[in-house]
Structures are given as structure tokens and as C-alpha cells.
Scaffold this motif. Sequence first.
Motif, PDB file in Angstrom:
ATOM      1  N   LEU A   1       0.851  -1.160   0.001  1.00 40.14           N
ATOM      2  CA  LEU A   1      -0.083   0.090  -0.053  1.00 40.14           C
ATOM      3  C   LEU A   1       0.760   1.222  -0.090  1.00 40.14           C
ATOM      4  O   LEU A   1       1.791   1.296   0.917  1.00 40.14           O
ATOM      5  CB  LEU A   1      -0.954   0.209   1.195  1.00 40.14           C
ATOM      6  N   PRO A   2       0.673   2.114  -1.046  1.00 41.19           N
ATOM      7  CA  PRO A   2       1.762   3.239  -1.096  1.00 41.19           C
ATOM      8  C   PRO A   2       1.226   4.573  -0.288  1.00 41.19           C
ATOM      9  O   PRO A   2       0.311   4.415   0.124  1.00 41.19           O
ATOM     10  CB  PRO A   2       1.567   3.568  -2.538  1.00 41.19           C
ATOM     11  N   ALA A   3       2.146   5.333  -0.131  1.00 33.97           N
ATOM     12  CA  ALA A   3       1.777   6.590   0.517  1.00 33.97           C
ATOM     13  C   ALA A   3       1.127   7.247  -0.832  1.00 33.97           C
ATOM     14  O   ALA A   3       1.187   7.180  -2.008  1.00 33.97           O
ATOM     15  CB  ALA A   3       3.211   7.526   0.452  1.00 33.97           C
ATOM     16  N   ILE A   4      -0.055   7.994  -0.562  1.00 37.32           N
ATOM     17  CA  ILE A   4      -1.071   8.466  -1.497  1.00 37.32           C
ATOM     18  C   ILE A   4      -0.996  10.098  -1.288  1.00 37.32           C
ATOM     19  O   ILE A   4      -1.209  10.648  -0.033  1.00 37.32           O
ATOM     20  CB  ILE A   4      -2.428   7.907  -1.109  1.00 37.32           C
ATOM     21  N   ILE A   5      -1.193  10.657  -2.382  1.00 40.94           N
ATOM     22  CA  ILE A   5      -1.547  12.177  -2.465  1.00 40.94           C
ATOM     23  C   ILE A   5      -3.017  12.214  -3.322  1.00 40.94           C
ATOM     24  O   ILE A   5      -2.886  11.727  -4.268  1.00 40.94           O
ATOM     25  CB  ILE A   5      -0.634  12.783  -3.445  1.00 40.94           C
ATOM     26  N   ASP A   6      -3.981  12.516  -2.488  1.00 44.02           N
ATOM     27  CA  ASP A   6      -5.217  12.632  -2.898  1.00 44.02           C
ATOM     28  C   ASP A   6      -5.630  13.933  -3.806  1.00 44.02           C
ATOM     29  O   ASP A   6      -5.825  14.870  -2.883  1.00 44.02           O
ATOM     30  CB  ASP A   6      -6.083  12.127  -1.974  1.00 44.02           C
ATOM     31  N   ARG A   7      -5.777  14.229  -4.736  1.00 45.64           N
ATOM     32  CA  ARG A   7      -6.407  15.208  -5.570  1.00 45.64           C
ATOM     33  C   ARG A   7      -7.620  14.630  -6.218  1.00 45.64           C
ATOM     34  O   ARG A   7      -7.504  15.122  -7.772  1.00 45.64           O
ATOM     35  CB  ARG A   7      -5.319  15.900  -6.466  1.00 45.64           C
ATOM     36  N   ASN A   8      -8.502  14.234  -5.766  1.00 40.71           N
ATOM     37  CA  ASN A   8      -9.740  13.387  -6.230  1.00 40.71           C
ATOM     38  C   ASN A   8     -10.132  14.338  -7.501  1.00 40.71           C
ATOM     39  O   ASN A   8     -10.475  15.603  -7.411  1.00 40.71           O
ATOM     40  CB  ASN A   8     -10.756  13.421  -5.270  1.00 40.71           C
ATOM     41  N   PRO A   9     -10.172  13.664  -8.748  1.00 36.12           N
ATOM     42  CA  PRO A   9     -10.182  12.129  -8.918  1.00 36.12           C
ATOM     43  C   PRO A   9      -8.753  11.767  -9.338  1.00 36.12           C
ATOM     44  O   PRO A   9      -8.377  10.613  -9.619  1.00 36.12           O
ATOM     45  CB  PRO A   9     -10.833  12.037 -10.160  1.00 36.12           C
ATOM     46  N   VAL A  10      -7.641  12.724  -9.048  1.00 34.57           N
ATOM     47  CA  VAL A  10      -6.131  12.587  -9.347  1.00 34.57           C
ATOM     48  C   VAL A  10      -5.581  11.739  -8.178  1.00 34.57           C
ATOM     49  O   VAL A  10      -5.738  12.217  -6.984  1.00 34.57           O
ATOM     50  CB  VAL A  10      -5.581  13.920  -9.981  1.00 34.57           C
ATOM     51  N   ILE A  11      -4.885  10.872  -8.343  1.00 29.49           N
ATOM     52  CA  ILE A  11      -4.346  10.039  -7.168  1.00 29.49           C
ATOM     53  C   ILE A  11      -3.115   9.730  -7.516  1.00 29.49           C
ATOM     54  O   ILE A  11      -2.599   9.176  -8.736  1.00 29.49           O
ATOM     55  CB  ILE A  11      -5.072   8.736  -6.873  1.00 29.49           C
TER      56      ILE A  11
ATOM     57  N   ALA B   1      -8.959  17.686 -13.868  1.00 35.05           N
ATOM     58  CA  ALA B   1      -9.120  16.257 -14.323  1.00 35.05           C
ATOM     59  C   ALA B   1     -10.719  16.309 -14.660  1.00 35.05           C
ATOM     60  O   ALA B   1     -11.210  15.696 -15.498  1.00 35.05           O
ATOM     61  CB  ALA B   1      -8.758  15.346 -13.329  1.00 35.05           C
ATOM     62  N   THR B   2     -11.344  16.640 -13.425  1.00 39.48           N
ATOM     63  CA  THR B   2     -12.647  16.640 -13.745  1.00 39.48           C
ATOM     64  C   THR B   2     -13.347  17.309 -14.819  1.00 39.48           C
ATOM     65  O   THR B   2     -14.183  17.009 -15.707  1.00 39.48           O
ATOM     66  CB  THR B   2     -13.636  17.227 -12.461  1.00 39.48           C
ATOM     67  N   ALA B   3     -12.983  18.704 -14.993  1.00 35.69           N
ATOM     68  CA  ALA B   3     -13.246  19.291 -16.352  1.00 35.69           C
ATOM     69  C   ALA B   3     -12.792  18.616 -17.427  1.00 35.69           C
ATOM     70  O   ALA B   3     -13.516  18.635 -18.564  1.00 35.69           O
ATOM     71  CB  ALA B   3     -12.694  20.793 -16.331  1.00 35.69           C
ATOM     72  N   LEU B   4     -11.703  18.160 -17.632  1.00 29.26           N
ATOM     73  CA  LEU B   4     -11.253  17.320 -18.781  1.00 29.26           C
ATOM     74  C   LEU B   4     -12.278  16.287 -19.019  1.00 29.26           C
ATOM     75  O   LEU B   4     -12.645  15.906 -20.573  1.00 29.26           O
ATOM     76  CB  LEU B   4      -9.793  16.816 -18.630  1.00 29.26           C
ATOM     77  N   PHE B   5     -12.856  15.570 -18.148  1.00 26.91           N
ATOM     78  CA  PHE B   5     -13.543  14.388 -18.190  1.00 26.91           C
ATOM     79  C   PHE B   5     -14.900  15.033 -18.937  1.00 26.91           C
ATOM     80  O   PHE B   5     -15.578  14.226 -19.812  1.00 26.91           O
ATOM     81  CB  PHE B   5     -13.908  13.676 -17.051  1.00 26.91           C
ATOM     82  N   ARG B   6     -15.397  16.351 -18.160  1.00 26.75           N
ATOM     83  CA  ARG B   6     -16.793  16.813 -18.734  1.00 26.75           C
ATOM     84  C   ARG B   6     -16.496  17.187 -20.173  1.00 26.75           C
ATOM     85  O   ARG B   6     -17.462  17.133 -20.894  1.00 26.75           O
ATOM     86  CB  ARG B   6     -16.932  18.243 -17.686  1.00 26.75           C
ATOM     87  N   TRP B   7     -15.408  17.665 -20.584  1.00 32.86           N
ATOM     88  CA  TRP B   7     -15.484  17.980 -21.896  1.00 32.86           C
ATOM     89  C   TRP B   7     -14.701  17.130 -22.872  1.00 32.86           C
ATOM     90  O   TRP B   7     -14.302  17.354 -24.029  1.00 32.86           O
ATOM     91  CB  TRP B   7     -14.185  19.410 -21.958  1.00 32.86           C
ATOM     92  N   ARG B   8     -14.745  15.790 -22.589  1.00 31.19           N
ATOM     93  CA  ARG B   8     -14.451  14.666 -23.075  1.00 31.19           C
ATOM     94  C   ARG B   8     -14.752  14.466 -24.564  1.00 31.19           C
ATOM     95  O   ARG B   8     -13.910  14.435 -25.657  1.00 31.19           O
ATOM     96  CB  ARG B   8     -14.273  13.339 -22.562  1.00 31.19           C
ATOM     97  N   ALA B   9     -16.295  14.491 -24.718  1.00 33.07           N
ATOM     98  CA  ALA B   9     -16.773  14.533 -25.996  1.00 33.07           C
ATOM     99  C   ALA B   9     -16.353  15.730 -27.061  1.00 33.07           C
ATOM    100  O   ALA B   9     -16.032  15.284 -28.126  1.00 33.07           O
ATOM    101  CB  ALA B   9     -18.192  14.359 -25.896  1.00 33.07           C
ATOM    102  N   ALA B  10     -16.263  16.759 -26.436  1.00 33.09           N
ATOM    103  CA  ALA B  10     -15.700  17.953 -27.399  1.00 33.09           C
ATOM    104  C   ALA B  10     -14.447  17.922 -27.923  1.00 33.09           C
ATOM    105  O   ALA B  10     -14.040  18.183 -28.726  1.00 33.09           O
ATOM    106  CB  ALA B  10     -15.934  19.342 -26.631  1.00 33.09           C
ATOM    107  N   ILE B  11     -13.490  17.231 -26.752  1.00 29.99           N
ATOM    108  CA  ILE B  11     -12.314  16.992 -27.136  1.00 29.99           C
ATOM    109  C   ILE B  11     -11.971  15.860 -28.263  1.00 29.99           C
ATOM    110  O   ILE B  11     -11.147  16.020 -29.106  1.00 29.99           O
ATOM    111  CB  ILE B  11     -11.170  16.577 -25.786  1.00 29.99           C
ATOM    112  N   ARG B  12     -12.639  14.835 -28.192  1.00 30.66           N
ATOM    113  CA  ARG B  12     -12.762  13.899 -29.040  1.00 30.66           C
ATOM    114  C   ARG B  12     -13.302  14.424 -30.485  1.00 30.66           C
ATOM    115  O   ARG B  12     -12.737  14.052 -31.626  1.00 30.66           O
ATOM    116  CB  ARG B  12     -13.575  12.758 -28.857  1.00 30.66           C
ATOM    117  N   LEU B  13     -14.147  15.259 -30.549  1.00 26.88           N
ATOM    118  CA  LEU B  13     -14.794  15.999 -31.910  1.00 26.88           C
ATOM    119  C   LEU B  13     -13.747  16.758 -32.375  1.00 26.88           C
ATOM    120  O   LEU B  13     -13.502  16.713 -33.521  1.00 26.88           O
ATOM    121  CB  LEU B  13     -16.101  16.810 -31.419  1.00 26.88           C
TER     122      LEU B  13
END
Length: 253
Positions: free
Chosen positions: A85-95, A127-139
Amino acid sequence: MHSLPLFVRLAGRPVILVGTGEAADAKRRLLERAGAEIVGEAATAALAIVAVEEPAQAQAVIARLKARGVLVNAVDRPDDCDFTLPAIIDRNPVIVAIGTGGASAGLAAAVRQRLETLLPQTLGPLATALFRWRAAIRLAFPSLEARRRALGAAFAQGGALDPLAAGPDAVEPWLQSPTAQRDQLVHIRLVSDDPDDLTLAQARALALADRIYAAASAPSAVLDRARADAVRILCAGPPVTREPGLSVWLEKL
């Protein structure tokens, strides 16, 4: 690489926890944060954490669990661990996880403390914003290669989506005027086989490169700094034609 780092989704899944005391309590809190269902030794589960201090008792529990095919993490017993089990830095959803393979939990914690000061709280919302804009990025970038190059340029230091500087509001303006990584060949002259002798610019180029041109004698420790999916091309000299994206030619002085 002594272990393959994996992120396991434990929400709602059973994990065996055996033991009492401070070590067991710490593991319990960690499992609860991950949403795991904490169960006893007799339950059915794929993973188990053994936090038993008495050596003979700990070994007996570990042996019983492993005989059932359960993967075990044994606190303070690295030789008995199937996973750590590693040491963890939590920047949800970035781990970010830092592990030493059980060599020194204190060292992993010290590295985590250093990195905590470097990684901004805006990293998770970005990261959350990138996921929200994922469809537009793919387009905007239909092919995987074009998308990876554009994002690579945006994530670079000083780029529109620099992870250490940009916030979630930066994604939409970047999409309106994205900057793709230009095709280029970076020539890296190695002064030694030690990857620590790479300059910051050289290390960054290796980490972002689409393909690596190098002789068969190129040091593996340096090549390991490149992306795992970067194309490796063995050759005696740099490429004659310019390939799409970022290419690196490694040469020893």
C-alpha cells in the motif's frame, strides 16, 4: 521494476482485515476511504491485509489466506506481501501513489510530503473538467494520435493546461483555440548511462516522445524514462524523414 502499480476500485467490494491496534486502525481508515467492505478472515475476498504483531500468529494467518488464493498485504513484513500500500496524494479524481516495495514506508511518506507542496488543489478539478469536456475534445481531435499530441502540448510546462498552473476554467478556452504539438526531432546526447544526468528538457522530451530512435547499446535505464507506449526504433543514426509528433534520437557522446 519490482512491482506493477495498479489502481483497484474497492467501492462495495469485500477486503479482509485481520488484526488490532494502531496499524490495523490505519489500514481500516484507508479501506473505508476507498469504500471497501471490511470483512473478517473467514469471508470470501480477493485481497487481505494482515496487521498482526505476534510473528507466529501473523505467519499462520498469512499462510491460511494464501492457501485460499487471497492476495495478502502483511504490515511490516515485506517478504510476505503480494501487494503493498503506497503513500498517497489525493487530488480527487487524481491519485498519486508512492511506493518503495516495502523497503521504507518512511521514505515513501517523505516523498509524498514533498510532492504535496508541488501539486495544487486545482489538479483534481482540472481532471474533472477534462472528463466533462471529453466528447468535445474527441470531436476536435478525432484521431487518438492527434488528440494525444494536442493534449501533450497543452499539458507541457507553461502550456494552456499546465497541470501545475491551470484550473478547470482553462479547458474551454483551450478547446476554442487548441495548440497542437508541432512535429519535431529532438537530439539527445547522453553524457552517461545514468538517467539522473539528463537535463530537465531532455527528461521532458523522453517522457513526451512518440518514438525513440537509438542504437541497440542505448542504456535501458535512460530508455525507461520514455513512455511505455513510445515506439522504439533501433538504428545507427537519426531518421532522415520527419515523422508526425515528437521523435527523439538518443546518442552517446
